[in-house]
Write a protein that holds these residues in place. Structure first.
Motif, PDB file in Angstrom:
ATOM      1  N   PRO A 104       0.826  -1.206   0.000  1.00  0.00           N
ATOM      2  CA  PRO A 104       0.000   0.000   0.000  1.00  0.00           C
ATOM      3  C   PRO A 104       0.858   1.254   0.000  1.00  0.00           C
ATOM      4  CG  PRO A 104      -0.254  -1.229   2.070  1.00  0.00           C
ATOM      5  CD  PRO A 104       0.703  -1.978   1.222  1.00  0.00           C
ATOM      6  N   GLY A 105       0.265   2.343  -0.462  1.00  0.00           N
ATOM      7  CA  GLY A 105       0.988   3.605  -0.485  1.00  0.00           C
ATOM      8  C   GLY A 105       0.070   4.787  -0.708  1.00  0.00           C
ATOM      9  N   HIS A 106       0.687   5.961  -0.779  1.00  0.00           N
ATOM     10  CA  HIS A 106      -0.061   7.210  -0.850  1.00  0.00           C
ATOM     11  C   HIS A 106       0.073   7.931  -2.185  1.00  0.00           C
ATOM     12  CE1 HIS A 106      -1.792   7.492   3.105  1.00  0.00           C
ATOM     13  NE2 HIS A 106      -0.658   7.066   3.623  1.00  0.00           N
ATOM     14  N   GLY A 107       0.211   7.196  -3.267  1.00  0.00           N
ATOM     15  CA  GLY A 107       0.186   7.830  -4.570  1.00  0.00           C
ATOM     16  C   GLY A 107      -1.117   8.584  -4.783  1.00  0.00           C
ATOM     17  N   CYS A 108      -2.117   8.300  -3.933  1.00  0.00           N
ATOM     18  CA  CYS A 108      -3.439   8.935  -3.995  1.00  0.00           C
ATOM     19  C   CYS A 108      -3.442  10.332  -3.380  1.00  0.00           C
ATOM     20  CB  CYS A 108      -4.458   8.063  -3.262  1.00  0.00           C
ATOM     21  SG  CYS A 108      -4.016   7.761  -1.532  1.00  0.00           S
ATOM     22  N   GLY A 109      -2.462  10.629  -2.531  1.00  0.00           N
ATOM     23  CA  GLY A 109      -2.384  11.939  -1.900  1.00  0.00           C
ATOM     24  C   GLY A 109      -3.115  12.069  -0.582  1.00  0.00           C
ATOM     25  N   HIS A 110      -3.705  10.989  -0.081  1.00  0.00           N
ATOM     26  CA  HIS A 110      -4.445  11.085   1.174  1.00  0.00           C
ATOM     27  C   HIS A 110      -3.562  11.494   2.346  1.00  0.00           C
ATOM     28  CE1 HIS A 110      -8.237   8.553   0.056  1.00  0.00           C
ATOM     29  NE2 HIS A 110      -8.137   9.662  -0.612  1.00  0.00           N
ATOM     30  N   SER A 111      -2.281  11.220   2.277  1.00  0.00           N
ATOM     31  CA  SER A 111      -1.400  11.652   3.360  1.00  0.00           C
ATOM     32  C   SER A 111      -1.431  13.174   3.475  1.00  0.00           C
ATOM     33  CB  SER A 111       0.032  11.177   3.118  1.00  0.00           C
ATOM     34  OG  SER A 111       0.544  11.683   1.890  1.00  0.00           O
ATOM     35  N   LEU A 112      -1.535  13.850   2.336  1.00  0.00           N
ATOM     36  CA  LEU A 112      -1.596  15.317   2.330  1.00  0.00           C
ATOM     37  C   LEU A 112      -2.928  15.840   2.847  1.00  0.00           C
ATOM     38  CD1 LEU A 112       0.076  15.895  -1.125  1.00  0.00           C
ATOM     39  CD2 LEU A 112       1.022  16.557   1.096  1.00  0.00           C
ATOM     40  N   LEU A 113      -4.000  15.088   2.603  1.00  0.00           N
ATOM     41  CA  LEU A 113      -5.318  15.543   3.065  1.00  0.00           C
ATOM     42  C   LEU A 113      -5.388  15.572   4.584  1.00  0.00           C
ATOM     43  CD1 LEU A 113      -7.593  13.642   0.530  1.00  0.00           C
ATOM     44  CD2 LEU A 113      -6.914  16.039   0.479  1.00  0.00           C
ATOM     45  N   GLY A 114      -4.851  14.558   5.229  1.00  0.00           N
ATOM     46  CA  GLY A 114      -4.831  14.535   6.689  1.00  0.00           C
ATOM     47  C   GLY A 114      -3.956  15.641   7.255  1.00  0.00           C
ATOM     48  N   ALA A 115      -2.776  15.812   6.687  1.00  0.00           N
ATOM     49  CA  ALA A 115      -1.849  16.845   7.156  1.00  0.00           C
ATOM     50  C   ALA A 115      -2.408  18.242   6.876  1.00  0.00           C
ATOM     51  CB  ALA A 115      -0.494  16.666   6.493  1.00  0.00           C
ATOM     52  N   GLY A 116      -3.033  18.416   5.730  1.00  0.00           N
ATOM     53  CA  GLY A 116      -3.618  19.712   5.394  1.00  0.00           C
ATOM     54  C   GLY A 116      -4.777  20.077   6.304  1.00  0.00           C
ATOM     55  N   SER A 117      -5.586  19.096   6.658  1.00  0.00           N
ATOM     56  CA  SER A 117      -6.691  19.350   7.584  1.00  0.00           C
ATOM     57  C   SER A 117      -6.157  19.735   8.971  1.00  0.00           C
ATOM     58  CB  SER A 117      -7.602  18.133   7.683  1.00  0.00           C
ATOM     59  OG  SER A 117      -8.283  17.956   6.470  1.00  0.00           O
ATOM     60  N   PHE A 118      -5.052  19.119   9.378  1.00  0.00           N
ATOM     61  CA  PHE A 118      -4.396  19.506  10.632  1.00  0.00           C
ATOM     62  C   PHE A 118      -3.997  20.982  10.567  1.00  0.00           C
ATOM     63  CE2 PHE A 118      -0.260  20.574  12.383  1.00  0.00           C
ATOM     64  CZ  PHE A 118      -0.493  20.440  13.740  1.00  0.00           C
ATOM     65  N   ALA A 119      -3.339  21.388   9.481  1.00  0.00           N
ATOM     66  CA  ALA A 119      -2.894  22.776   9.342  1.00  0.00           C
ATOM     67  C   ALA A 119      -4.078  23.741   9.354  1.00  0.00           C
ATOM     68  CB  ALA A 119      -2.081  22.943   8.057  1.00  0.00           C
ATOM     69  N   ALA A 120      -5.146  23.392   8.651  1.00  0.00           N
ATOM     70  CA  ALA A 120      -6.322  24.256   8.601  1.00  0.00           C
ATOM     71  C   ALA A 120      -6.984  24.380   9.969  1.00  0.00           C
ATOM     72  CB  ALA A 120      -7.318  23.717   7.581  1.00  0.00           C
TER      73      ALA A 120
END
Length: 136
Positions: A104-120
């Motif tokens: 499994p991996g994050h080629g989908c970008g979901h790792s960024l969605l979680g981190a971005g929601s944290f920042a927001a």
């Protein structure tokens, strides 16, 4: 300073923590409903920022709600952090190059969605605190 400049500055102040979270989540690469380390990393980071965290929401062990303040309006942010099967990928590589083939991996970008929601969420909390914006 305009409100937009202030909010941009607050988000920028969270960028190092958000990038660190993204890297952890990228490295964990956990499939949906099994993203225990990823969920804990984000929840712990939010808790360190003063949020109250409720775990196991809706009977899903990796789902959580982090809240700050009382009253309203209620502002909700969704942070996805699950990896997809067979999408293992070396970071910053523009062509398919798995870290571990078939993993499994994050080629989908979901790792960024979680981190971005944290920042927001944390920037919004800081904005409320700095401006004294009433949340009732």
């Amino acid at each position: 300073m305009t409100e937009l400049e202030q909010i941009s500055q607050l988000v920028e102040q969270k960028s190092a923590a958000a990038l660190e979270l993204n890297q952890k989540i990228w490295d964990y690469a956990e499939l949906n409903f099994r993203e225990d380390k990823s969920a804990r990393a984000i929840a712990d980071a939010l808790q360190a920022e003063g949020f109250t965290v409720e775990y196991g929401v809706a009977g899903v062990r990796t789902a959580f709600i982090a809240t700050y303040g009382t009253g309203g309006p209620v502002i909700a942010l969704l942070g996805e952090y699950d990896a997809l099967s067979s999408l293992s990928q070396k970071a910053a590589c523009p062509r398919p190059e798995p870290v571990t083939p078939g993993a499994p991996g994050h080629g989908c970008g979901h790792s960024l969605l979680g981190a971005g929601s944290f920042a927001a969420a944390t920037a919004l909390k800081d904005y409320i605190d700095q401006t004294g914006t009433a949340m009732t």
